[in-house]
Scaffold this active site. Sequence first.
Site, PDB file in Angstrom:
ATOM      1  N   ASP A   1     -12.726  -9.623  -1.307  1.00 28.10           N
ATOM      2  CA  ASP A   1     -11.762  -9.812  -0.225  1.00 28.10           C
ATOM      3  C   ASP A   1     -12.506  -9.998   1.090  1.00 28.10           C
ATOM      4  OD1 ASP A   1      -9.706  -8.571   1.980  1.00 28.10           O
ATOM      5  OD2 ASP A   1      -8.635  -9.421   0.276  1.00 28.10           O
TER       6      ASP A   1
ATOM      7  N   TYR B   1      -7.607  -9.209  11.876  1.00 29.19           N
ATOM      8  CA  TYR B   1      -7.231  -8.010  11.122  1.00 29.19           C
ATOM      9  C   TYR B   1      -7.826  -6.756  11.759  1.00 29.19           C
ATOM     10  CZ  TYR B   1      -5.537 -11.046   7.371  1.00 29.19           C
ATOM     11  OH  TYR B   1      -4.845 -11.978   6.630  1.00 29.19           O
TER      12      TYR B   1
ATOM     13  N   ARG C   1      -5.552  -5.424 -13.458  1.00 24.90           N
ATOM     14  CA  ARG C   1      -5.218  -4.760 -12.190  1.00 24.90           C
ATOM     15  C   ARG C   1      -4.317  -3.555 -12.434  1.00 24.90           C
ATOM     16  NH1 ARG C   1      -3.653  -7.219  -6.279  1.00 24.90           N
ATOM     17  NH2 ARG C   1      -2.820  -5.299  -5.407  1.00 24.90           N
TER      18      ARG C   1
END
Length: 342
Positions: free
Chosen positions: A75, A149, A38
């Site tokens: 995700d 969201y 990452r």
Amino acid sequence: MTHPKTLLATLMGERQPIPPVWLMRQAGRYLPEYRALRAEKGGFLALATDPDAAAEVTLQPIRRFGFDGAILFSDILMVPWALGQELSFGVGEGPRLTPPLVDHALAALERVPARLEPVYATVARVAASLPPQTTFLGFAGSPWTVATYMVAGQGSRDQGETRRYAYADPGAFGAVIAAITAMTIDYLAGQIAAGVEAVQLFDSWSGSLSPAQFEAYVIAPNAAIVAALRTRCPGVPVIGFPKGAGGKLPAYARETGVDAVGLDETVDPVWAHRALPDGMPVQGNLDPLALIAGGPALTSAIDRILAALAERPHVFNLGHGIDQHTPIAHVEALLARVRNPG
């Protein structure tokens, strides 16, 4: 056992002498190899949309631990990104979606389904690289959780803004749920076509809803997704994970049509075994904090879950995602205890 992949066989209703194991968020920040990759990629979205890198992250915990299932590295907010919202991950801030639908019309968004193509490419790479005994799991967020969201533009503790929006304008909110549901069906079917063998629907915020809203925004859209996948991808198991559902869990299991139900860490597995349909596979439900604690607390928690669910098909897992501070040695201890209870 009639299937060489014990996790897939369990999801199809076959009880194993030793439960298969995978852990939610098993590809993530507790692994040094993940942190290194990452840092090299420079951010979550860059990592998740690079098929070679995302495939590598998916495979890392399989190489290290030999889990029975690999979970796609991605995700739940890929769906709103494909629906036309912009997605970003600020350092220390969590994900952000713009514009938030609380003050912006859904119809004004321009859909970009091509944003999902890197995920399918990741799936194809992983499917070609997994050991033959490892089941490949895809996933998506359930419509209610994704909607929280999309409406608020970010996560919240009680999803209050989205719940108020749903009460104030059920027509507009219903359109949001319908759009997410339709895109999720296509998204999961695309993952399956690319190589995943089972899928999980994550409803991380289902526990915040009233019973009527739970029926409308959790059970109904998840039932629609499951029914559509039955038609488009017959034989592919669907795991439903309605975190916080509590006493509504049996209705969820009966009415959505999912093949297996994930239990969060607050659910008593003894109660779940009594309350859920006979023979339904169950997944869970070790407290992620017990895994951090390790030692006798971890051992006793594992043993209690194994005993409670011994008479039905059981996939051993956490009650939610693995914490970034989890010691690797504790994961190794978990696997040793489940596989050799002694």
